[in-house]
Design an enzyme around this catalytic site. Structure first.
Site, short mmCIF file in Angstrom:
data_model
loop_
_atom_site.label_atom_id
_atom_site.label_comp_id
_atom_site.label_asym_id
_atom_site.label_seq_id
_atom_site.Cartn_x
_atom_site.Cartn_y
_atom_site.Cartn_z
N LYS A 1 17.41 20.58 -12.35
CA LYS A 1 16.67 19.33 -12.53
C LYS A 1 17.41 18.31 -13.39
O LYS A 1 18.01 18.64 -14.40
CB LYS A 1 15.31 19.59 -13.19
CG LYS A 1 14.32 20.35 -12.34
CD LYS A 1 13.88 19.58 -11.11
CE LYS A 1 13.19 18.26 -11.46
NZ LYS A 1 11.95 18.45 -12.23
N HIS B 1 0.83 -1.22 0.00
CA HIS B 1 0.00 0.00 0.00
C HIS B 1 0.86 1.27 0.00
O HIS B 1 0.42 2.32 0.47
CB HIS B 1 -0.95 0.03 1.20
CG HIS B 1 -1.78 -1.19 1.36
ND1 HIS B 1 -2.98 -1.39 0.70
CD2 HIS B 1 -1.58 -2.33 2.09
CE1 HIS B 1 -3.48 -2.56 1.02
NE2 HIS B 1 -2.64 -3.16 1.86
N SER C 1 15.83 19.83 -17.44
CA SER C 1 14.66 20.69 -17.60
C SER C 1 14.99 21.83 -18.55
O SER C 1 16.13 22.32 -18.58
CB SER C 1 14.23 21.24 -16.24
OG SER C 1 13.32 22.32 -16.41
N GLU D 1 10.09 6.97 -17.17
CA GLU D 1 8.69 7.40 -17.27
C GLU D 1 8.08 6.95 -18.59
O GLU D 1 6.92 6.51 -18.64
CB GLU D 1 8.60 8.92 -17.10
CG GLU D 1 8.87 9.37 -15.68
CD GLU D 1 8.97 10.87 -15.52
OE1 GLU D 1 9.04 11.33 -14.37
OE2 GLU D 1 8.98 11.59 -16.54
#
Length: 438
Positions: free
Chosen positions: A285, A157, A279, A292
Site C-alpha cells: 500500500k 453525479h 500501511s 485525505e
C-alpha cells in the site's frame, strides 16, 4: 503563578479555581504575545504624547518591550504558567526591569482592549497569509492550465458525462482560489480597525491619542465606539474563519477529486511519493494520507466557527465566556493554513496518466455534442436531445476528445478557457497583496 493583576488584599486565591479560570489561556497567548508587545509599544508612545509618561520613561519601556520580544523569539523568555496570561507576563517583566515605571504601562487600558487589539493584529496577519496561499495555488493552477491540456472525463453525479480536460480542471480551481484570495483581502480590510483605547468597553477619562496608535499599528481606521469594540469580539473572528473556510471548501473538493483519481479504479493521477504514506501491515500500500487530511481540514475550521458562534449568546459588554474563543481561532487557522501551504507543491508535481484518462472516455460522452450540433443545424433542441439519447452509443463515431474540446467554444469552456482574463485577475490580486504588505 506570579501575583495577579487584579488580586485584592485579604482575598485568598483557590488554586483549583484559578486553574479553571486560566485554563490553557497563557499557552494560547503565545500566538498573540508578539502582537501584544507591538500594541503595548504603541500604547506607551501614546501615553508619552499625553504626558502620562515622560520621554525617559517611554524610552525605557519601549526598550524593554523590544528586548522582551527578542527574548521570546529566541526562547530566553518562555510564556508559561508562571503567569495568568500574556498581558500579565508583559507587565510583570516591565515591573521587574523598571520598577514603578513598569507599573505605569497599564494606564488607560484594560486587558479587554489589549486582547482585542492583539487579536485584530493576529487576524490581519493570518488573513494576509491566507491571501498569499490562495494566490500561490491559483498561480500554479493557471500555469498548468496554460501549459498542458489532456482529455479528462467530466463527471456529474459521479457518472461519466462529457469530455473535459486537465486544463479545464486546473482553470476551475485557479478561478476559485483567485476568488478566495479576494475574500481574504476583503475580510482583512473589514477587520482593519483599531480598538486600542476603548479600555474595558466604556473609554477612560484621559485624552488618549487613538489616532497615533491607529497609525503606529498600521490600522486603516479607528474602531470608534467602545461598546462596539466589545460587540465585535467573536464577530470578527467568525468572519476570518469564514474566509478561511471558503478556501478550504474548494481544497476539500480538489482533494476529493484527487482521492478518486488516484485509486486503481480511476488511475488518472499519480501523486508525488512524499505526499503518500505506507500501511503498517500491508506492504503493497501507498496511501494518499495528505490529501485525505486536506479534505478533512474544513471540518476543523467549521467547528471553530461554530464554537465561537455558540459563545456569542451574550449581552453587550465584556463577558469572560469570550476567553474560550481564542483556542478555536488559533486551532482553525493553524490547521487550515498548514493544509493550504502544502497545496501549491502538490499541484505542481502531480502527474496525469493520459492513457487511462483517454480510455475512460466512452462514445456516449459525445451525445451532448451531437445534440447541440443538431440544434445548431435548426433541429429543435428537445428533438435533438431525443435523437442524441437514442443514438448515444453511436454518437462518438468518428470523433476524438480533442475535437470535442475544441468545439466547446462557449466562453470559459474547453475551447475558450479565457486564461488571459484569469491571468489578469490573478495579477490584480497580487497587486492588492503588495499593497497590504507595504
Amino acid at each position: 503563578m506570579s501575583d495577579l493583576l487584579w488580586q485584592k488584599d485579604g482575598v485568598a486565591i483557590d488554586a483549583r479555581i484559578m486553574k479553571f479560570l486560566a485554563g490553557d489561556d497563557v499557552l494560547l497567548d503565545r500566538e498573540l504575545f508578539l502582537f501584544d508587545i507591538q500594541a503595548s509599544t504603541a500604547h506607551v508612545q501614546g501615553l508619552e504624547r499625553i504626558a502620562i509618561l515622560n520621554a525617559e520613561e517611554s524610552a525605557g519601556l519601549q526598550r524593554e518591550l523590544a528586548l522582551l520580544g527578542e527574548d521570546f523569539r529566541s526562547g530566553k523568555f518562555v510564556l508559561d504558567d508562571r503567569y495568568e496570561d500574556g498581558h500579565s507576563a508583559i507587565e510583570s517583566r516591565l515591573i521587574e526591569r523598571l520598577g514603578d515605571t513598569g507599573r505605569k504601562v497599564h494606564t488607560g487600558r484594560s486587558r479587554n482592549d489589549q486582547v482585542l487589539v492583539a487579536s485584530r493584529l493576529y487576524l490581519k496577519s493570518q488573513l494576509e497569509n491566507l491571501h498569499a496561499y490562495c494566490l500561490a495555488i491559483a498561480d500554479i493552477c493557471l500555469r498548468r492550465a496554460t501549459s498542458e491540456s489532456l482529455p479528462l472525463p467530466g463527471y456529474t453525479h459521479l457518472q461519466r458525462a462529457v469530455v473535459s480536460s486537465t486544463a479545464m480542471w486546473f482553470a476551475g480551481f485557479a478561478e476559485a482560489f483567485i476568488d478566495n484570495a479576494e475574500r481574504a483581502r476583503q475580510t482583512r480590510d473589514w477587520i482593519d480597525a483599531n480598538p486600542l483605547g476603548t479600555a474595558a468597553g466604556y473609554g477612560v477619562n484621559l485624552p488618549l491619542d487613538r489616532g497615533h496608535t491607529t497609525t503606529a499599528l498600521g490600522f486603516s481606521r479607528l474602531q470608534i465606539s467602545p461598546i462596539y469594540a466589545q460587540l465585535s469580539r467573536g464577530k470578527f473572528e467568525m468572519a476570518a474563519l469564514e474566509a478561511l473556510a471558503s478556501a478550504l471548501l474548494d481544497l476539500r473538493r480538489l482533494a476529493w477529486d484527487l482521492s478518486l483519481f488516484t485509486t486503481a479504479e480511476f488511475g488518472f493521477v499519480e501523486l508525488p511519493a512524499q505526499y503518500t504514506t505506507g500501511s503498517s501491515i500491508m506492504p503493497n500500500k501507498r496511501n494518499p494520507d495528505v490529501i485525505e487530511l486536506m479534505r478533512a481540514t474544513y471540518a476543523s475550521v467549521a467547528a471553530a466557527r461554530c464554537e465561537i458562534e455558540q459563545l456569542l449568546s451574550l449581552p453587550s459588554g465584556y463577558q469572560r465566556d469570550l476567553q474560550i474563543s481564542k483556542g478555536a481561532v488559533f486551532h482553525g487557522f493553524s490547521r487550515g493554513l498548514a493544509a493550504l501551504a502544502l497545496t501549491p507543491d502538490l499541484l505542481a508535481r502531480l502527474q496525469w496518466n493520459a492513457a487511462r484518462m483517454r480510455a475512460a472516455i466512452e462514445p456516449s460522452m459525445y451525445a451532448t455534442d451531437l445534440a447541440v450540433e443538431l440544434a445548431q443545424a435548426g433541429v429543435p433542441f428537445r428533438d435533438a436531445y431525443k435523437h442524441a439519447a437514442n443514438a448515444a452509443d453511436q454518437s462518438g463515431a468518428g470523433r476524438t476528445p480533442e475535437q470535442s474540446l475544441a468545439a466547446r467554444i462557449s466562453p470559459g469552456a474547453a475551447g475558450d478557457l479565457l486564461l488571459d482574463e484569469l491571468a489578469q485577475r490573478l495579477a490584480q490580486a497580487k497587486k492588492s497583496l503588495a499593497v497590504v504588505a507595504s
